[in-house]
Design a protein around this motif. Structure first.
Motif: not given
Length: 156
Positions: A30-51
């Motif tokens: 019943t061990d709680l060995v460790n904790m870790r955390f993350e920040h999640r978000f949505v970001f926009q990346q430019q498409h390779a096609e210009p338009n």
């Protein structure tokens, strides 16, 4: 006759299920060995096609965490990384990181489960980790349990 063949076949097929298998140990950890955390978000990346419209992607930024243990109480010092680590982590996004909207992940004993108590956020989902929260770790044997408290501190 058809039923006799079906019965014999089912007996032959089920009898091999236990043949040659090792006996598994009864996991009672019943061990709680460790904790870790993350920040999640949505970001926009430019498409390779210009338009073309930008591509939306889920970004996951690991938040370095130092865990201090005092019995069954864990104090998690969560550090917000520098801008550009990773490359899409901007100053604007860095300012949005807060204890009220991060994702927590726990490392627990093999095959155990962890259950939030009261208003504790569900691990693995976006949650509010400000304040102190309680969790119950239940062993795989279904009998042993251990309660833990977690307090998080954010360092920017």
């Amino acid at each position: 006759m058809k039923y006799i063949i079906m019965i014999c076949t089912s007996m032959l097929l089920t009898s091999c299920i236990e043949w040659g298998l090792d006996e598994l140990e009864n996991l009672s950890g019943t061990d709680l060995v460790n904790m870790r955390f993350e920040h999640r978000f949505v970001f926009q990346q430019q498409h390779a096609e210009p338009n073309a419209a930008p591509i939306e992607q889920l970004a996951v930024v690991p938040l370095p965490t130092s865990v201090t243990r005092e019995g069954n109480h864990l104090v998690c010092q969560i550090t917000v990384p520098a801008v550009g680590s990773p490359g899409y982590f901007t100053e604007e996004e860095r300012e949005k990181v807060s204890l009220s909207s991060i994702v927590g992940v726990a490392t627990i004993s093999t095959a155990a489960t962890i259950i939030p108590i009261g208003d504790a956020p569900v691990l693995g989902k976006l949650g509010d980790f400000s304040g102190t929260h309680r969790y119950l770790v239940k062993a795989a044997d279904g009998v042993n349990t251990e309660e833990y408290t977690i307090t998080c501190v954010l360092i920017k």
